[in-house]
Design a protein around this motif. Structure first.
Motif, PDB file in Angstrom:
ATOM      1  N   LEU A 184       0.548  -6.232  15.069  1.00 38.97           N
ATOM      2  CA  LEU A 184       0.706  -4.782  15.196  1.00 38.97           C
ATOM      3  C   LEU A 184       1.831  -4.351  14.272  1.00 38.97           C
ATOM      4  O   LEU A 184       2.923  -4.931  14.300  1.00 38.97           O
ATOM      5  N   VAL A 185       1.566  -3.332  13.472  1.00 41.21           N
ATOM      6  CA  VAL A 185       2.597  -2.738  12.627  1.00 41.21           C
ATOM      7  C   VAL A 185       2.985  -1.408  13.256  1.00 41.21           C
ATOM      8  O   VAL A 185       2.154  -0.496  13.371  1.00 41.21           O
ATOM      9  N   ASN A 186       4.220  -1.314  13.712  1.00 43.85           N
ATOM     10  CA  ASN A 186       4.694  -0.097  14.373  1.00 43.85           C
ATOM     11  C   ASN A 186       5.447   0.771  13.371  1.00 43.85           C
ATOM     12  O   ASN A 186       6.517   0.410  12.900  1.00 43.85           O
ATOM     13  N   GLY A 187       4.854   1.912  13.046  1.00 48.77           N
ATOM     14  CA  GLY A 187       5.411   2.792  12.028  1.00 48.77           C
ATOM     15  C   GLY A 187       4.752   2.491  10.697  1.00 48.77           C
ATOM     16  O   GLY A 187       4.994   1.434  10.122  1.00 48.77           O
ATOM     17  N   VAL A 188       3.916   3.407  10.230  1.00 51.43           N
ATOM     18  CA  VAL A 188       3.185   3.127   8.988  1.00 51.43           C
ATOM     19  C   VAL A 188       3.525   4.138   7.904  1.00 51.43           C
ATOM     20  O   VAL A 188       2.675   4.847   7.365  1.00 51.43           O
ATOM     21  N   GLY A 189       4.836   4.167   7.598  1.00 46.11           N
ATOM     22  CA  GLY A 189       5.266   4.772   6.352  1.00 46.11           C
ATOM     23  C   GLY A 189       4.989   3.762   5.251  1.00 46.11           C
ATOM     24  O   GLY A 189       4.099   2.916   5.346  1.00 46.11           O
ATOM     25  N   LEU A 193       2.549   0.442   5.697  1.00 43.30           N
ATOM     26  CA  LEU A 193       1.309   0.273   4.948  1.00 43.30           C
ATOM     27  C   LEU A 193       1.316  -1.050   4.187  1.00 43.30           C
ATOM     28  O   LEU A 193       0.305  -1.762   4.137  1.00 43.30           O
ATOM     29  N   SER A 194       2.461  -1.373   3.609  1.00 41.04           N
ATOM     30  CA  SER A 194       2.597  -2.658   2.921  1.00 41.04           C
ATOM     31  C   SER A 194       2.378  -3.806   3.895  1.00 41.04           C
ATOM     32  O   SER A 194       1.694  -4.791   3.590  1.00 41.04           O
ATOM     33  N   SER A 218      -3.992   7.077  10.711  1.00 40.03           N
ATOM     34  CA  SER A 218      -5.341   7.025  10.149  1.00 40.03           C
ATOM     35  C   SER A 218      -5.345   6.449   8.737  1.00 40.03           C
ATOM     36  O   SER A 218      -6.231   5.675   8.359  1.00 40.03           O
ATOM     37  N   TYR A 219      -4.327   6.809   7.954  1.00 41.36           N
ATOM     38  CA  TYR A 219      -4.284   6.345   6.558  1.00 41.36           C
ATOM     39  C   TYR A 219      -4.100   4.832   6.473  1.00 41.36           C
ATOM     40  O   TYR A 219      -4.492   4.205   5.493  1.00 41.36           O
ATOM     41  N   GLY A 224      -5.851  -1.996   5.391  1.00 40.35           N
ATOM     42  CA  GLY A 224      -6.138  -3.234   6.096  1.00 40.35           C
ATOM     43  C   GLY A 224      -6.075  -3.175   7.604  1.00 40.35           C
ATOM     44  O   GLY A 224      -6.445  -4.149   8.271  1.00 40.35           O
ATOM     45  N   ALA A 225      -5.603  -2.072   8.177  1.00 37.03           N
ATOM     46  CA  ALA A 225      -5.567  -1.972   9.635  1.00 37.03           C
ATOM     47  C   ALA A 225      -6.983  -1.842  10.179  1.00 37.03           C
ATOM     48  O   ALA A 225      -7.801  -1.078   9.659  1.00 37.03           O
ATOM     49  N   LYS A 226      -7.271  -2.588  11.231  1.00 41.79           N
ATOM     50  CA  LYS A 226      -8.595  -2.542  11.861  1.00 41.79           C
ATOM     51  C   LYS A 226      -8.725  -1.343  12.785  1.00 41.79           C
ATOM     52  O   LYS A 226      -9.782  -0.724  12.881  1.00 41.79           O
ATOM     53  N   LYS A 227      -7.630  -1.014  13.469  1.00 38.83           N
ATOM     54  CA  LYS A 227      -7.615   0.122  14.391  1.00 38.83           C
ATOM     55  C   LYS A 227      -6.222   0.727  14.389  1.00 38.83           C
ATOM     56  O   LYS A 227      -5.227   0.010  14.285  1.00 38.83           O
TER      57      LYS A 227
END
Length: 357
Positions: A184-189, A193-194, A218-219, A224-227
């Protein structure tokens, strides 16, 4: 040939940058002068400029930089891999010069060596004035690790390498083996995203993302994020538990409440890696028994080691056509318009703002 550089000097928080002409420096052993191709405004630059963290005044901000070697102290200079460097080479470099003989460097933490010199963070002095990215040139000190850039990378793709992507490479190194793991990536600035793309490419079974901003969440699906989950609105456990729960969380927001929330999302034996906590904040509320009984680990990364930048460059070289990294630099300004560029970056809407010297 030019004899002077132009720099935009940071004087104090929220004060207009001062334009200064600076004579080219005399290079000491192991030093270079680089003509800057492109730089980008990092979130930490915004923290400094808007007074959210203390930093040196009379400095040249900016550390996400690439450039062309214009002058070298000696002809026998080499990059991280031992490749000969030449005038005209396009390079990137670690965001710091370090002392390889310091105790922390010998322990494997060069980014915490004594007398560390960080580009874009240091006060100007007589010997070192061109020390950041928002200028026409940058003066690189000895023991800055250098990398020739692949020719297939654009300036927009390459500029954030030595901060954003190298930091995430370091975070994933600390996280351990990613294959068949749920991330899980928390925070996708920009960092998040990287992290999504790099974790996906390193063989993670599932990559999920979470953010308070639905558009950003959403972006991340393009990286590569599945959900994607909306912080505070989406129920993560019900969606992730059938796949074995969350093994690793890369936390980029730095928000204490979000960090405490993330700990409760980890499966047994999970690892939380903190990379966004780089500004003053309250102490975390963590229950030791909960950590022990659930076999949890918390790790922190500040800056990175040179090998992480090598990993980041190799990743972008291979994956830059698969993920739209170039699009993350949403707008570009000339150096003379740096004040407007910072205002635009602060207002949001773009992952990165580019600066042309």
């Amino acid at each position: 040939m030019e004899k002077e550089a132009i720099a935009k000097v940071f004087m104090e928080p929220e004060s207009p940058f001062t334009t200064r002409s600076i004579g080219f420096p005399s290079l000491a052993e192991g030093e270079l002068l680089v003509k800057i191709n492109f730089s980008t405004i990092c979130t930490s630059d915004l923290h400094t400029f808007y007074g959210r963290r203390q930093s040196c005044s009379h400095s040249v901000l900016g550390h996400e930089i690439i450039g062309i070697i214009e002058k070298m102290s000696t002809e026998d200079m080499f990059d991280y891999y031992g490749n000969q460097l030449n005038i005209g080479d396009r390079i990137t470099w670690t965001i710091y010069a370090h002392d390889p003989n310091s105790i922390n460097a010998k322990k494997g933490y060069p980014q915490k060596s004594k007398a560390l010199y960080k580009y874009g963070h240091e006060q100007m002095n007589d010997a070192y004035q061109l020390n950041g990215g928002f200028a026409s040139h940058c003066h690189l000190r000895k023991n800055t690790t250098l990398f020739k850039l692949p020719k297939n990378l654009s300036n927009l793709e390459a500029a954030p390498l030595n901060c954003t992507h190298a930091t995430i490479a370091g975070a994933l190194r600390l996280a351990g083996e990613l294959k068949n793991k749920n991330i899980l990536v928390n925070g996708v600035g920009m960092l998040g995203l990287s992290a999504c793309a790099m974790a996906k490419e390193e063989g993670a079974e599932n990559v999920w993302s979470q953010d308070i901003d639905p558009k950003k969440a959403s972006y991340s699906l393009k990286f590569g994020a599945k959900k994607a989950f909306i912080y505070g609105e989406s129920e993560i456990h019900s969606a992730t538990d059938p796949d074995g729960g969350i093994d690793i969380i890369i936390e980029t927001s730095g928000n204490p409440e979000a960090i405490e929330h993330c700990l409760k999302l980890l499966a047994i034996g999970g690892t939380l890696v903190l990379v966004g906590s780089v500004f003053p904040q309250r102490d975390l509320s963590i229950n030791g028994e909960y950590l022990v009984r659930n076999l949890l680990s918390i790790k922190g990364l500040h800056n990175y080691i040179p090998g992480d930048l090598a990993t980041a460059i190799n990743f972008i070289k291979k994956a830059h056509l698969k993920y739209p990294f170039e699009s993350l630099v949403g707008k570009t300004f000339n150096l003379q318009d740096l004040d407007e560029a910072f205002a635009t970056a602060q207002n949001g809407g773009y992952y990165r703002i580019g600066i042309l010297p």
